[in-house]
Design a protein around this motif. Structure first.
Motif, PDB file in Angstrom:
ATOM      1  N   SER A   1       0.827  -1.210   0.000  1.00 47.16           N
ATOM      2  CA  SER A   1       0.000   0.000   0.000  1.00 47.16           C
ATOM      3  C   SER A   1       0.862   1.261   0.000  1.00 47.16           C
ATOM      4  CB  SER A   1      -0.926   0.007   1.212  1.00 47.16           C
ATOM      5  OG  SER A   1      -1.787  -1.090   1.179  1.00 47.16           O
ATOM      6  N   ALA A   2       1.908   1.258   0.805  1.00 48.11           N
ATOM      7  CA  ALA A   2       2.812   2.415   0.846  1.00 48.11           C
ATOM      8  C   ALA A   2       3.528   2.585  -0.488  1.00 48.11           C
ATOM      9  CB  ALA A   2       3.812   2.250   1.977  1.00 48.11           C
ATOM     10  N   ALA A   3       3.969   1.486  -1.086  1.00 46.03           N
ATOM     11  CA  ALA A   3       4.670   1.566  -2.363  1.00 46.03           C
ATOM     12  C   ALA A   3       3.745   2.066  -3.466  1.00 46.03           C
ATOM     13  CB  ALA A   3       5.235   0.192  -2.723  1.00 46.03           C
ATOM     14  N   ILE A   4       2.516   1.588  -3.493  1.00 44.66           N
ATOM     15  CA  ILE A   4       1.558   2.044  -4.505  1.00 44.66           C
ATOM     16  C   ILE A   4       1.253   3.529  -4.315  1.00 44.66           C
ATOM     17  CG2 ILE A   4      -0.851   1.840  -5.263  1.00 44.66           C
ATOM     18  CD1 ILE A   4      -0.553  -1.202  -4.766  1.00 44.66           C
ATOM     19  N   GLY A   5       1.147   3.977  -3.068  1.00 49.93           N
ATOM     20  CA  GLY A   5       0.922   5.394  -2.801  1.00 49.93           C
ATOM     21  C   GLY A   5       2.081   6.266  -3.258  1.00 49.93           C
ATOM     22  N   LEU A   6       3.311   5.830  -2.983  1.00 45.75           N
ATOM     23  CA  LEU A   6       4.480   6.607  -3.407  1.00 45.75           C
ATOM     24  C   LEU A   6       4.587   6.667  -4.926  1.00 45.75           C
ATOM     25  CD1 LEU A   6       7.166   5.394  -0.846  1.00 45.75           C
ATOM     26  CD2 LEU A   6       6.179   7.666  -1.031  1.00 45.75           C
ATOM     27  N   ILE A   7       4.358   5.548  -5.580  1.00 42.24           N
ATOM     28  CA  ILE A   7       4.425   5.523  -7.042  1.00 42.24           C
ATOM     29  C   ILE A   7       3.297   6.372  -7.635  1.00 42.24           C
ATOM     30  CG2 ILE A   7       4.149   4.024  -9.066  1.00 42.24           C
ATOM     31  CD1 ILE A   7       5.614   1.855  -7.390  1.00 42.24           C
ATOM     32  N   GLY A   8       2.115   6.291  -7.042  1.00 37.07           N
ATOM     33  CA  GLY A   8       0.991   7.086  -7.525  1.00 37.07           C
ATOM     34  C   GLY A   8       1.251   8.583  -7.428  1.00 37.07           C
ATOM     35  N   ILE A   9       1.811   9.011  -6.318  1.00 40.98           N
ATOM     36  CA  ILE A   9       2.136  10.437  -6.163  1.00 40.98           C
ATOM     37  C   ILE A   9       3.231  10.855  -7.141  1.00 40.98           C
ATOM     38  CG2 ILE A   9       3.168  12.123  -4.572  1.00 40.98           C
ATOM     39  CD1 ILE A   9       0.223  11.574  -4.073  1.00 40.98           C
ATOM     40  N   ALA A  10       4.227   9.989  -7.343  1.00 40.02           N
ATOM     41  CA  ALA A  10       5.302  10.308  -8.284  1.00 40.02           C
ATOM     42  C   ALA A  10       4.772  10.446  -9.712  1.00 40.02           C
ATOM     43  CB  ALA A  10       6.385   9.237  -8.224  1.00 40.02           C
ATOM     44  N   VAL A  11       3.772   9.656 -10.054  1.00 42.67           N
ATOM     45  CA  VAL A  11       3.192   9.735 -11.394  1.00 42.67           C
ATOM     46  C   VAL A  11       2.268  10.943 -11.522  1.00 42.67           C
ATOM     47  CG1 VAL A  11       1.584   8.565 -12.968  1.00 42.67           C
ATOM     48  CG2 VAL A  11       3.413   7.276 -11.869  1.00 42.67           C
ATOM     49  N   LEU A  12       1.496  11.249 -10.480  1.00 37.52           N
ATOM     50  CA  LEU A  12       0.525  12.337 -10.555  1.00 37.52           C
ATOM     51  C   LEU A  12       1.133  13.727 -10.390  1.00 37.52           C
ATOM     52  CD1 LEU A  12      -2.465  10.836  -8.575  1.00 37.52           C
ATOM     53  CD2 LEU A  12      -2.296  11.201 -11.028  1.00 37.52           C
ATOM     54  N   GLN A  13       2.282  13.823  -9.752  1.00 36.36           N
ATOM     55  CA  GLN A  13       2.869  15.139  -9.489  1.00 36.36           C
ATOM     56  C   GLN A  13       3.157  15.924 -10.771  1.00 36.36           C
ATOM     57  OE1 GLN A  13       6.390  14.992  -7.096  1.00 36.36           O
ATOM     58  NE2 GLN A  13       6.012  16.999  -6.249  1.00 36.36           N
ATOM     59  N   PRO A  14       3.738  15.327 -11.813  1.00 31.59           N
ATOM     60  CA  PRO A  14       3.928  16.114 -13.049  1.00 31.59           C
ATOM     61  C   PRO A  14       2.612  16.545 -13.685  1.00 31.59           C
ATOM     62  CG  PRO A  14       5.319  14.168 -13.088  1.00 31.59           C
ATOM     63  CD  PRO A  14       4.412  14.035 -11.905  1.00 31.59           C
ATOM     64  N   LEU A  15       1.547  15.761 -13.499  1.00 30.55           N
ATOM     65  CA  LEU A  15       0.262  16.137 -14.075  1.00 30.55           C
ATOM     66  C   LEU A  15      -0.314  17.367 -13.391  1.00 30.55           C
ATOM     67  CD1 LEU A  15      -1.321  12.606 -14.525  1.00 30.55           C
ATOM     68  CD2 LEU A  15      -0.209  14.026 -16.251  1.00 30.55           C
ATOM     69  N   TRP A  16      -0.053  17.526 -12.089  1.00 33.36           N
ATOM     70  CA  TRP A  16      -0.521  18.712 -11.377  1.00 33.36           C
ATOM     71  C   TRP A  16       0.163  19.962 -11.906  1.00 33.36           C
ATOM     72  CZ3 TRP A  16       0.239  15.752  -6.276  1.00 33.36           C
ATOM     73  CH2 TRP A  16      -0.917  15.044  -5.965  1.00 33.36           C
ATOM     74  N   ARG A  17       1.419  19.828 -12.293  1.00 33.88           N
ATOM     75  CA  ARG A  17       2.154  20.988 -12.810  1.00 33.88           C
ATOM     76  C   ARG A  17       1.643  21.411 -14.177  1.00 33.88           C
ATOM     77  NH1 ARG A  17       7.970  18.778 -11.140  1.00 33.88           N
ATOM     78  NH2 ARG A  17       7.801  19.139  -8.926  1.00 33.88           N
ATOM     79  N   LEU A  18       1.077  20.475 -14.951  1.00 35.50           N
ATOM     80  CA  LEU A  18       0.541  20.817 -16.263  1.00 35.50           C
ATOM     81  C   LEU A  18      -0.662  21.743 -16.143  1.00 35.50           C
ATOM     82  CD1 LEU A  18       0.716  17.396 -18.140  1.00 35.50           C
ATOM     83  CD2 LEU A  18       2.202  19.380 -18.429  1.00 35.50           C
ATOM     84  N   GLY A  19      -1.368  21.681 -15.024  1.00 34.49           N
ATOM     85  CA  GLY A  19      -2.548  22.512 -14.825  1.00 34.49           C
ATOM     86  C   GLY A  19      -2.228  23.957 -14.494  1.00 34.49           C
TER      87      GLY A  19
END
Length: 91
Positions: A52-70
């Motif tokens: 669960s922790a690993a999936i959360g860390l990977i999910g945040i790492a993937v979503l963080q660049p998408l937040w910057r696109l906005g």
């Protein structure tokens, strides 16, 4: 300043990893996850927590660049202006 923030993030991440390791060692009993009608095989609680922790860390790492696109270019210009106008009386 960026070095301090990287150090702080690393320390927080290390504390979480140690906490997960301690909880995993203390809770070795197998658990089964249920989602609606689906049920997983029985696996140790520590392994579930680590995944669960690993999936959360990977999910945040993937979503963080998408937040910057906005961010709009106007927001970036306002951030630059905020750094330019610094009150020198405090120093």
């Amino acid at each position: 300043m960026k070095t301090i923030s990287n150090l702080l993030i690393s320390v927080i991440l290390a504390v979480w990893v140690v906490a997960i390791a301690i909880i995993s060692a203390q809770n070795a009993a197998p658990v089964s996850l249920k989602f609606f009608t689906y049920q997983s095989i029985q696996i140790p609680f520590g392994l579930v927590l680590a995944f669960s922790a690993a999936i959360g860390l990977i999910g945040i790492a993937v979503l963080q660049p998408l937040w910057r696109l906005g961010d709009s270019p106007q927001d970036a210009r306002l951030d630059e202006d905020a750094e330019f106008f610094v009150d020198d009386e405090d120093f």
